[in-house]
Motif scaffolding. Structure first.
Motif, PDB file in Angstrom:
ATOM      1  N   LEU A   1       0.837  -1.185   0.183  1.00 19.28           N
ATOM      2  CA  LEU A   1       0.063  -0.158   0.176  1.00 19.28           C
ATOM      3  C   LEU A   1       0.801   1.165  -0.080  1.00 19.28           C
ATOM      4  O   LEU A   1       0.596   2.312  -0.595  1.00 19.28           O
ATOM      5  CB  LEU A   1      -0.880  -0.085   1.265  1.00 19.28           C
ATOM      6  CG  LEU A   1      -1.682  -1.069   1.375  1.00 19.28           C
ATOM      7  CD1 LEU A   1      -2.518  -1.099   2.928  1.00 19.28           C
ATOM      8  CD2 LEU A   1      -2.783  -1.090   0.538  1.00 19.28           C
ATOM      9  N   SER A   2       2.081   1.258   0.661  1.00 19.01           N
ATOM     10  CA  SER A   2       2.845   2.351   0.547  1.00 19.01           C
ATOM     11  C   SER A   2       4.234   1.755   0.938  1.00 19.01           C
ATOM     12  O   SER A   2       4.504   0.779   1.847  1.00 19.01           O
ATOM     13  CB  SER A   2       2.398   3.439   1.690  1.00 19.01           C
ATOM     14  OG  SER A   2       2.895   3.171   2.891  1.00 19.01           O
ATOM     15  N   VAL A   3       5.154   2.683   0.424  1.00 17.92           N
ATOM     16  CA  VAL A   3       6.759   2.317   0.694  1.00 17.92           C
ATOM     17  C   VAL A   3       7.667   3.585   0.963  1.00 17.92           C
ATOM     18  O   VAL A   3       7.158   4.437   0.069  1.00 17.92           O
ATOM     19  CB  VAL A   3       7.277   1.269  -0.471  1.00 17.92           C
ATOM     20  CG1 VAL A   3       7.177   2.089  -1.632  1.00 17.92           C
ATOM     21  CG2 VAL A   3       8.934   1.037  -0.146  1.00 17.92           C
ATOM     22  N   THR A   4       8.159   3.415   1.868  1.00 14.92           N
ATOM     23  CA  THR A   4       8.970   4.863   2.027  1.00 14.92           C
ATOM     24  C   THR A   4      10.678   4.368   2.664  1.00 14.92           C
ATOM     25  O   THR A   4      10.468   3.247   3.358  1.00 14.92           O
ATOM     26  CB  THR A   4       8.370   5.563   3.432  1.00 14.92           C
ATOM     27  OG1 THR A   4       7.101   5.799   3.095  1.00 14.92           O
ATOM     28  CG2 THR A   4       9.141   6.729   3.784  1.00 14.92           C
TER      29      THR A   4
ATOM     30  N   GLN B   1      13.151  14.094  15.669  1.00 15.71           N
ATOM     31  CA  GLN B   1      12.980  15.244  14.649  1.00 15.71           C
ATOM     32  C   GLN B   1      11.599  15.432  14.072  1.00 15.71           C
ATOM     33  O   GLN B   1      11.488  14.575  13.264  1.00 15.71           O
ATOM     34  CB  GLN B   1      13.893  15.533  13.789  1.00 15.71           C
ATOM     35  CG  GLN B   1      15.278  15.398  14.160  1.00 15.71           C
ATOM     36  CD  GLN B   1      16.283  14.711  13.303  1.00 15.71           C
ATOM     37  OE1 GLN B   1      16.089  14.658  12.020  1.00 15.71           O
ATOM     38  NE2 GLN B   1      17.414  14.294  13.699  1.00 15.71           N
ATOM     39  N   PRO B   2      10.642  16.371  14.692  1.00 18.21           N
ATOM     40  CA  PRO B   2       9.478  16.268  13.835  1.00 18.21           C
ATOM     41  C   PRO B   2       9.634  16.572  12.446  1.00 18.21           C
ATOM     42  O   PRO B   2      10.499  17.494  11.928  1.00 18.21           O
ATOM     43  CB  PRO B   2       8.651  17.382  14.552  1.00 18.21           C
ATOM     44  CG  PRO B   2       9.769  18.388  15.508  1.00 18.21           C
ATOM     45  CD  PRO B   2      10.686  17.247  15.416  1.00 18.21           C
ATOM     46  N   GLY B   3       8.742  16.069  11.528  1.00 18.21           N
ATOM     47  CA  GLY B   3       8.985  16.486   9.969  1.00 18.21           C
ATOM     48  C   GLY B   3       8.249  15.322   9.346  1.00 18.21           C
ATOM     49  O   GLY B   3       7.461  14.181   9.763  1.00 18.21           O
TER      50      GLY B   3
ATOM     51  N   LEU C   1       4.901   9.667   5.696  1.00 17.97           N
ATOM     52  CA  LEU C   1       5.207   9.412   7.041  1.00 17.97           C
ATOM     53  C   LEU C   1       5.014  10.822   7.796  1.00 17.97           C
ATOM     54  O   LEU C   1       5.895  11.722   7.133  1.00 17.97           O
ATOM     55  CB  LEU C   1       6.368   8.645   7.590  1.00 17.97           C
ATOM     56  CG  LEU C   1       6.186   7.235   6.721  1.00 17.97           C
ATOM     57  CD1 LEU C   1       7.424   6.454   7.184  1.00 17.97           C
ATOM     58  CD2 LEU C   1       4.991   6.459   6.972  1.00 17.97           C
ATOM     59  N   ARG C   2       4.603  11.222   8.787  1.00 21.20           N
ATOM     60  CA  ARG C   2       4.720  12.168   9.898  1.00 21.20           C
ATOM     61  C   ARG C   2       5.239  11.995  11.087  1.00 21.20           C
ATOM     62  O   ARG C   2       4.558  11.188  11.805  1.00 21.20           O
ATOM     63  CB  ARG C   2       3.236  12.935   9.760  1.00 21.20           C
ATOM     64  CG  ARG C   2       2.551  13.137   8.719  1.00 21.20           C
ATOM     65  CD  ARG C   2       3.262  14.535   7.855  1.00 21.20           C
ATOM     66  NE  ARG C   2       2.560  14.650   6.533  1.00 21.20           N
ATOM     67  CZ  ARG C   2       3.032  14.181   5.414  1.00 21.20           C
ATOM     68  NH1 ARG C   2       4.014  13.231   5.283  1.00 21.20           N
ATOM     69  NH2 ARG C   2       2.294  14.641   4.291  1.00 21.20           N
ATOM     70  N   PHE C   3       6.235  12.860  11.426  1.00 27.26           N
ATOM     71  CA  PHE C   3       6.776  12.592  12.843  1.00 27.26           C
ATOM     72  C   PHE C   3       6.311  13.669  13.863  1.00 27.26           C
ATOM     73  O   PHE C   3       6.645  14.844  13.453  1.00 27.26           O
ATOM     74  CB  PHE C   3       8.262  12.457  12.768  1.00 27.26           C
ATOM     75  CG  PHE C   3       8.764  10.943  11.949  1.00 27.26           C
ATOM     76  CD1 PHE C   3       8.887   9.768  12.671  1.00 27.26           C
ATOM     77  CD2 PHE C   3       8.716  11.106  10.319  1.00 27.26           C
ATOM     78  CE1 PHE C   3       9.175   8.613  11.888  1.00 27.26           C
ATOM     79  CE2 PHE C   3       8.925   9.791   9.817  1.00 27.26           C
ATOM     80  CZ  PHE C   3       9.357   8.665  10.523  1.00 27.26           C
TER      81      PHE C   3
ATOM     82  N   PHE D   1       4.529   8.671  15.378  1.00 29.67           N
ATOM     83  CA  PHE D   1       4.530   9.033  14.044  1.00 29.67           C
ATOM     84  C   PHE D   1       3.226   8.330  13.265  1.00 29.67           C
ATOM     85  O   PHE D   1       2.947   7.112  13.842  1.00 29.67           O
ATOM     86  CB  PHE D   1       5.823   8.373  13.518  1.00 29.67           C
ATOM     87  CG  PHE D   1       6.208   7.101  13.231  1.00 29.67           C
ATOM     88  CD1 PHE D   1       6.579   6.205  14.363  1.00 29.67           C
ATOM     89  CD2 PHE D   1       6.031   6.316  11.963  1.00 29.67           C
ATOM     90  CE1 PHE D   1       6.564   4.873  14.293  1.00 29.67           C
ATOM     91  CE2 PHE D   1       6.442   5.084  11.616  1.00 29.67           C
ATOM     92  CZ  PHE D   1       6.536   4.287  12.804  1.00 29.67           C
ATOM     93  N   CYS D   2       3.002   8.670  12.233  1.00 29.55           N
ATOM     94  CA  CYS D   2       1.703   8.472  11.701  1.00 29.55           C
ATOM     95  C   CYS D   2       1.831   8.635  10.115  1.00 29.55           C
ATOM     96  O   CYS D   2       2.993   8.637   9.662  1.00 29.55           O
ATOM     97  CB  CYS D   2       0.692   9.437  11.859  1.00 29.55           C
ATOM     98  SG  CYS D   2       0.523  10.048  13.570  1.00 29.55           S
ATOM     99  N   THR D   3       0.979   7.938   9.459  1.00 29.87           N
ATOM    100  CA  THR D   3       0.944   8.018   7.703  1.00 29.87           C
ATOM    101  C   THR D   3      -0.301   8.897   7.420  1.00 29.87           C
ATOM    102  O   THR D   3      -1.428   8.859   8.099  1.00 29.87           O
ATOM    103  CB  THR D   3       1.133   6.650   7.251  1.00 29.87           C
ATOM    104  OG1 THR D   3       1.126   6.646   5.770  1.00 29.87           O
ATOM    105  CG2 THR D   3      -0.275   5.760   7.502  1.00 29.87           C
TER     106      THR D   3
END
Ligand SMILES: Nc1ncnc2c1ncn2[C@@H]1O[C@H](COP(=O)(O)OP(=O)(O)O)[C@@H](O)[C@H]1O
Ligand SMILES: O=P(O)(O)O[C@H]1O[C@H](CO)[C@@H](O[C@H]2O[C@H](CO)[C@@H](O)[C@H](O)[C@H]2O)[C@H](O)[C@H]1O
Length: 454
Positions: free
Chosen positions: A49-52, A134-136, A141-143, A212-214
């Motif tokens: 479904l997703s690859v990072t 480190q937020p970002g 993906l969101r941290f 972290f989230c997607t």
């Protein structure tokens, strides 16, 4: 330094290409993982479904596994489940990673590379913590971090090897990162609830410091970093220790009851407009779960009429404590004791239930019933069985709860019986799927609850 792969840019590889590399390997590996939900059904159809690419040699994947259709009401095949994977990709992984080895890809962009579960790799675990500090963004993906918390870098990682529904890494005995394995769209209550309780000043729950989230394919929570309680022992270990020594557990159970009442009060304060179903609606849902469990576990079928009586009594009962947000999967393994203080963890709820359902307001009796069932589980670990040990814990837990909550669970017979029955039905299904050797434990409770005459 072994050669690692860099997919640059990851999108160029495409999810279909990756499936050519990983499909065969994951089809074998996934069903052997404790957190894989479809153990009774082979994973027949996989899609990425997703690859990072989180960093060179480490891929973050969300994969969907669907199963061979099994007969379900109306003939609808069950939908697939989404899993979070962190895969290490190297030419030659270090021998220390043998137990994490998944296989060598034969096709596609990873052909020739060895693939392994990256959570076992201290290098990947270390880089993951650095990323969390480190937020970002990284692809979808969101941290995020709690700005007030200062998480130091360079803490040594250690993957927990206990049988879990998810995977956790402890960093320097200071923090614990839980990576959710089975991902459902929406906010995971194991982030939402501890955050809300921390805002209420409730110190019984370790407060998230990073997460972290997607955003794709749909928004979902993927992981939470919390303070680790290094000297804490979980309630299950403590209870088994007490049983082995022939000791009671009533002081601990009573304090645990008080702690749970505090958490419930804080939850009611944190989620005030919670609402909740009428008892009749709750009883109907319990009947539906019972029928589904009896379809899956034939041994349950003779008890269905007796168990239904408990749900009928709940439907006929029109009072009880107000519905509110609850823990949802409370048992002795979800409470930690440090000194004389109890802490509560893992607010995810029962992992097999839809997220939306787990986030609705429910009776606090649901959690109480979960803990009472857990005393029974513990007592049944001893031969001969120690029913009086469980009864004393039960009494002490309820008394401790009543003293703090202002209402007494022991007076809510219909509610307690229905919720204990619902919980035992869940446990039958859970054990049948994950630990068939344990099935006699909830089945003994089913037998008792089906015969119970108020
Ligand atoms: N904050 C913490 N401090 C100490 N140990 C913890 C903490 N959080 C979790 N643990 C340990 O990790 C184990 C797994 O955590 P849990 O949240 O229950 O994961 P899962 O959802 O995978 O079952 C717990 O049984 C406990 O032993
Ligand atoms: O992994 P989770 O902690 O989210 O919970 C799941 O696994 C639990 C077992 O590890 C299971 O709990 C059942 O077994 C416990 C003893 O191992 C016992 O104390 C609990 O009372 C009993 O429900 C839990 O149901 C499941 O959701």
């Amino acid at each position: 330094m072994p050669k690692t792969i860099t997919l640059s840019p990851p999108a160029a590889t495409g999810t279909d290409g990756l499936l050519a590399s990983l499909g065969g390997l994951l089809r074998d590996w996934l069903p052997r993982q404790r957190w894989f939900a479809g153990k009774d059904r082979p994973a027949t159809d996989l899609s990425v479904l997703s690859v990072t690419e989180l960093f060179p040699g480490c891929l973050h994947l969300l994969v969907n596994a669907s199963h061979a259709p099994v007969p379900t009401p109306g003939g609808t095949p069950p939908p697939g489940d989404c899993y979070q994977l962190l895969l290490g990709v190297r030419e030659r992984p270090a021998p220390a990673l043998d137990r994490a080895y998944i296989g060598r890809a034969e096709h596609g962009p990873l052909a020739g590379f060895a693939v392994y579960d990256a959570l076992h790799d201290p290098r990947c675990a270390h880089l993951l913590l650095e990323r969390l500090r480190q937020p970002g963004k990284a692809g979808p993906l969101r941290f995020g971090v709690d700005e007030a918390a200062e998480v130091p870098g360079g803490l040594a990682p250690r993957l927990l090897t206990s049988e879990q529904s998810n995977s956790s890494i402890v960093y320097g005995d200071s923090y614990i990162l839980k990576l959710f394995r089975r991902i459902q769209a929406g906010v995971n209550p194991d982030l939402e609830v501890p955050q809300a309780l921390a805002a209420q000043g409730c110190a019984r729950v370790p407060a998230p410091v990073a997460w972290f989230c997607t955003t794709a394919p749909r928004p979902a929570t993927l992981g939470v970093l919390q303070p680790f309680l290094p000297d804490a022992v979980d309630g299950w270990e403590l209870a088994l220790g007490a049983l082995a020594r022939g000791d009671g557990f009533t002081t601990e159970a009573s304090e645990l009851g008080g702690a749970m009442a505090e958490v419930h009060l804080a939850l009611a304060g944190a989620f005030p407009a919670a609402g909740g179903d009428e008892n009749g609606v709750t009883a109907d849902a319990m009947c539906v779960r019972l029928d589904a469990a009896a379809r899956a576990v034939p041994g349950l079928r003779p008890y269905v009429p007796g168990l239904r009586a408990a749900f009928g009594a709940l439907a006929a009962h029109d009072s009880g404590p107000a519905a509110q947000r609850v823990h949802g999967d409370l048992h002795l393994g979800q409470v930690l004791r440090a000194g004389t203080d109890w802490f509560v963890i893992d607010f995810e709820g029962e992992p097999s239930r839809p997220l939306a359902e787990r986030r609705t307001a429910q009776s606090p009796v649901r959690d109480i019933a979960g803990m009472l069932r857990s005393f029974d589980y513990a007592a049944r670990q001893r031969r001969p069985w120690r029913p009086e040990w469980a009864s004393r814990c039960r009494e002490a837990f309820c008394a401790g709860y009543a003293a703090r909550a202002g209402w007494d669970p022991r007076k809510e017979h219909a509610l307690l019986r229905a919720h204990e029955t619902d919980r035992a039905v869940y446990e039958v299904l859970y054990e049948a799927r994950h630990r068939p050797d344990w099935l006699p434990v909830p089945m003994a409770a089913i037998e008792r609850l089906a015969e119970w005459r108020g």
